[in-house]
Write an enzyme that holds these catalytic residues in place. Structure first.
Site, PDB file in Angstrom:
ATOM      1  N   ASP A   1      -8.222  -9.244   3.863  1.00 25.36           N
ATOM      2  CA  ASP A   1      -8.017  -8.123   4.780  1.00 25.36           C
ATOM      3  C   ASP A   1      -9.080  -8.064   5.866  1.00 25.36           C
ATOM      4  O   ASP A   1      -9.980  -7.235   5.788  1.00 25.36           O
ATOM      5  CB  ASP A   1      -8.018  -6.815   3.975  1.00 25.36           C
TER       6      ASP A   1
ATOM      7  N   GLU B   1     -12.690  -2.733  12.045  1.00 26.45           N
ATOM      8  CA  GLU B   1     -12.678  -1.967  10.794  1.00 26.45           C
ATOM      9  C   GLU B   1     -13.794  -2.399   9.847  1.00 26.45           C
ATOM     10  O   GLU B   1     -14.469  -1.569   9.256  1.00 26.45           O
ATOM     11  CB  GLU B   1     -11.309  -2.130  10.107  1.00 26.45           C
TER      12      GLU B   1
ATOM     13  N   GLU C   1       0.825  -1.209   0.000  1.00 23.68           N
ATOM     14  CA  GLU C   1       0.000   0.000   0.000  1.00 23.68           C
ATOM     15  C   GLU C   1       0.863   1.264   0.000  1.00 23.68           C
ATOM     16  O   GLU C   1       0.626   2.194   0.769  1.00 23.68           O
ATOM     17  CB  GLU C   1      -0.944   0.003   1.215  1.00 23.68           C
TER      18      GLU C   1
HETATM   19  C1  BDP Z   1      -6.156  -2.422   6.031  1.00 19.89           C
HETATM   20  C2  BDP Z   1      -6.483  -1.059   6.516  1.00 19.89           C
HETATM   21  C3  BDP Z   1      -5.328  -0.095   6.346  1.00 19.89           C
HETATM   22  C4  BDP Z   1      -4.077  -0.705   6.944  1.00 19.89           C
HETATM   23  C5  BDP Z   1      -3.802  -2.026   6.285  1.00 19.89           C
HETATM   24  C6  BDP Z   1      -2.631  -2.782   6.897  1.00 19.89           C
HETATM   25  O1  BDP Z   1      -7.610  -0.578   5.797  1.00 19.89           O
HETATM   26  O2  BDP Z   1      -5.700   1.095   6.979  1.00 19.89           O
HETATM   27  O3  BDP Z   1      -2.999   0.145   6.796  1.00 19.89           O
HETATM   28  O4  BDP Z   1      -4.904  -2.864   6.452  1.00 19.89           O
HETATM   29  O5  BDP Z   1      -2.884  -3.760   7.574  1.00 19.89           O
HETATM   30  O6  BDP Z   1      -7.080  -3.275   6.631  1.00 19.89           O
HETATM   31  O7  BDP Z   1      -1.488  -2.430   6.678  1.00 19.89           O
END
Ligand code: BDP
Length: 720
Positions: free
Chosen positions: A385, A413, A311
């Site tokens: 996720d 989340e 990301e």
């Molecule tokens: C996702 C979240 C994000 C996190 C990412 C992570 O939306 O905000 O940074 O995982 O685990 O679930 O790095």
């Protein structure tokens, strides 16, 4: 009525009023309430057994033990308990053979050998003709865990007769991950701002830090990563390290080590180097100096958690190096200090893969056996996720030479955030109990994670915290249960969700069966309710863009296909679901043959994950005898019904649960009911544009139109 009686009555009422006002329940005390035990017989037994309390020695951890015993027992027993350091002739004795002359005399060595460094014994012991209750351990930390265990026995009103407890943790590192930013916002945090008040640290020590440590120690948590995985290198500057040191000093007596997230590009940002290439000698030297510097502030610093090449975060792949190159470089400089690296496997690169489900496995599996001994690869419970339900991550069982750490998300989340009641222990357990078949039947994820399957010396479980500066820590009073359950399962993954709920309810609300039973029932069904009204039958990633709160199955045309919903549900005229078998992405091939055989066939694949692995026709028959479309309608509606049942149960507890928390939960349940309908109606109306089938007659019809639902766009939702 005489004047005197009126005055007395008035006094009595004002006393009652004063008492209940003084006891206004804000939830701050979590499960550590220590109120007077109401059961008269047990109270008598406890008072007799615990009248005298002896803790010899005065180290910081033993001081924690004494303070907790004093506070806990005084509250529970209703008189001021003092802890003596002179060996008394009866009562409670706590210590190690080194700190306590009495325990040394008792000759518990053999039994103590079995509980290791962090475990404890809790015994009813006769010694020289006297009766003792004994908390004994090999370390002071073990004594502390035993102390909390004893307090729990009292809080849950269990007999202290014939105690013969021998208890030790199954997993070595039991760690909270705070996704907290230095400006006090919390990524995916729904309970206010970060509890770390960086601005006032290191001079001002908020009492919350101590209560945070007490709560964590009481459930066995022994580490905390203070900062967001999307890291800011500022935290590695001396100014911030002083603040980190202040927190580490608070937590140390409670057996909690501090860890930080390390931004991979820190040598560039802080060190002004031109590169962060892990094989570059200057980069290595920079990290070595930095690590040495950290240890001058925090001599028992735990190490780093790293999110790299995921990301948009920088990482070794920016320099054509592997994850192992990056992790090992850091591990090498941490090793002499006893630190570790928790390298996250939540990765996906800049190119959209054919299936995001496969990426972590594709990148990490080939690296098995190439990591240094002090590296743990931290793997999310599922491959996508933190969805309400995910099959276990295929990396579990696939990297026998590497200690794999579990990463659960405690913060909700994707499960209704700070307003929905979803007790997560059943979800954690579902993953832990899944069989990877890596070494035949019974090679559960739990055994991979606790290190026993492949005899790893280190093992760990991390939970992304749901803690913020809201007065009750977690926004939803039931969010506390998820923090609690994570800690308990990290300590002992064999505990059942029911037993954990039972403990938590008794300590948080009441021991009365009239409350325990209905609350437990609500909790036990709550996660499944969320799955049903959000993503039943293996659907996943249907949430609204960015905020992740409400439904957004229509999300498409975003910068990456795998950030959209349509990528995951693949609904079309024929059916719905992601084909991950040979005819599709073949992500299933990442699992053991036994798992492939079960999940690869739509007739044997559990319906809970059916649409995760298969694209199924709208008219296909499901186990209930209904078509897939009807079954989906039933499940979505069932989710809403479950919330309504929770509401009824909770309403019936009015007058039994304190007014404040009753009111709070009641309001949250009303939000949850509204949101559940929102999810159901939005998803069914949207999927109906493909299925072209009616919602079964007997089910409630959507109130709004699809267009209306698609327009809903919550502004300023927290946690983004
Ligand atoms: C996702 C979240 C994000 C996190 C990412 C992570 O939306 O905000 O940074 O995982 O685990 O679930 O790095």
């Amino acid at each position: 009525m005489s004047k005197k009686i009126v005055i007395r009555l008035a006094l009595l009422f004002s006393l009652i009023f004063w008492q209940s006002a003084a006891q206004a329940e804000d939830g701050y005390r979590l499960w550590q309430r220590y109120d007077l035990i109401q059961n008269k017989d047990l109270l008598k037994q406890y008072r007799k057994a615990l009248e005298d309390v002896t803790v010899q020695g005065s180290s910081p951890t033993l001081t924690v033990v004494k303070d907790e015993l004093q506070m806990g027992l005084s509250g529970l027993l209703g008189f001021k308990v003092t802890v003596s350091d002179k060996a008394t002739k009866r009562g409670l004795v706590a210590g190690t053979p080194e700190t306590s002359s009495l325990i040394k005399e008792m000759g518990l060595e053999q039994k103590l050998n079995e509980v290791g460094q962090e475990g404890f014994l809790l015994l009813s012991q006769k010694h020289k003709g006297k009766d003792y209750t004994v908390i004994a351990a090999n370390s002071e930390k073990g004594v502390m865990y035993g102390t909390f265990h004893l307090l729990k026995l009292l809080q849950t009103q269990q007999s202290l007769k014939d105690l013969n407890v021998s208890n030790s943790p199954k997993t070595k590192l039991r760690i909270l991950n705070h996704w907290d930013n230095l400006d006090r916002t919390v990524e995916r945090g729904y309970a206010g701002f970060s509890i770390w008040d960086w601005h006032k640290l290191p001079d001002y020590i908020d009492h919350r830090y101590i209560d945070y440590a007490r709560a964590n120690a009481s459930i066995g948590i022994n580490g905390t990563v203070l900062t967001n995985v999307n890291a800011n290198s500022l935290v590695l500057t001396p100014e911030y390290l002083k603040k980190v040191k202040a927190l580490a000093d608070v937590f140390r007596p409670y057996g909690i080590k501090v860890y930080l997230t390390a931004r991979f590009s820190s040598p560039i940002e802080l060190g002004k180097l031109k590169t962060a290439d892990p094989l570059n000698p200057e980069v290595k030297a920079w990290w070595k100096n930095k690590v040495n510097e950290i240890y001058t502030y925090i001599p028992d610093f735990g190490g780093f958690t790293v999110k790299a090449n995921s990301e948009g975060q920088p990482g070794p792949q920016n320099y054509n190096r592997s994850h192992a190159d990056g992790a090992n470089m850091m591990a090498e400089v941490l090793a002499p200090k006893g630190g570790i690296v928790m390298w996250r496997a939540f990765v996906y690169d800049n190119n959209v893969p054919d299936d995001r489900h496969k990426q972590a496995y594709t990148e990490f599996k080939p690296l098995d056996g190439t990591f240094q001994g002090n590296v743990m690869v931290q793997v999310k419970n599922g491959a996508i996720d933190f969805q309400p339900r995910e099959p276990f991550h295929p990396l579990f069982g696939a990297m026998p030479k590497t200690p794999l750490m579990m990463e659960f998300q405690i913060t909700q989340e994707y499960l209704g955030q700070g307003t929905h009641l979803a007790y997560l222990a059943p979800m954690f357990k579902e993953t832990l109990e899944s069989d990877t078949y890596a070494k035949g039947n019974g090679s559960t994820v739990a055994k991979v994670v606790d290190g026993s399957l492949n005899n790893h010396a280190i093992s760990g479980m991390a939970g992304v915290a749901n803690i913020g500066n809201d007065i009750n820590w977690t926004s939803h009073p039931f969010g506390q249960a998820n923090w609690y359950a994570f800690g308990r399962l990290a300590w002992d993954h064999a505990l059942t969700s029911e037993d954990i709920a039972d403990e938590w309810i008794k300590m948080t609300f009441s021991n009365s069966p009239a409350q325990v039973a209905p609350i437990k029932k609500m909790m036990m069904g709550s996660r499944e309710a969320v799955v049903n009204y959000m993503t039943p039958m293996g659907l996943h990633h249907l949430m609204g863009w960015s905020h992740h709160y409400g439904p957004g199955p229509w999300i498409k045309d975003k910068p990456r296909a795998d950030w959209t919903s349509v990528y995951y549900h693949r609904a079309d005229e024929k059916g719905i679901g992601f084909d991950r078998t040979k005819t599709g992405s073949n992500a299933l091939s990442q699992y053991a043959p036994e798992v492939q055989a079960l999940w690869g066939n739509p007739t044997t694949c559990p319906e809970e994950v059916l649409l995760w692995f298969h694209h199924v026709a709208w008219d296909a028959k499901t186990k209930s005898g209904r078509t897939l479309w009807d079954e989906l309608c039933y499940r979505y509606s069932g989710g809403v019904d479950s919330v309504r049942t929770m509401q009824k149960t909770w309403n019936a507890l009015e007058g039994q649960v304190d007014k404040e928390r009753h009111q709070q939960v009641k309001q949250y349940l009303a939000i949850q009911e509204k949101d559940a309908r929102w999810w159901r109606d939005a998803c069914l109306l949207y999927f109906q544009t493909f299925s072209k089938r009616p919602i079964p007659q007997e089910l409630e019809k959507p109130q709004g139109t699809l267009e209306e639902y698609m327009k809903i766009d919550p502004k300023f939702a927290p946690g983004i």
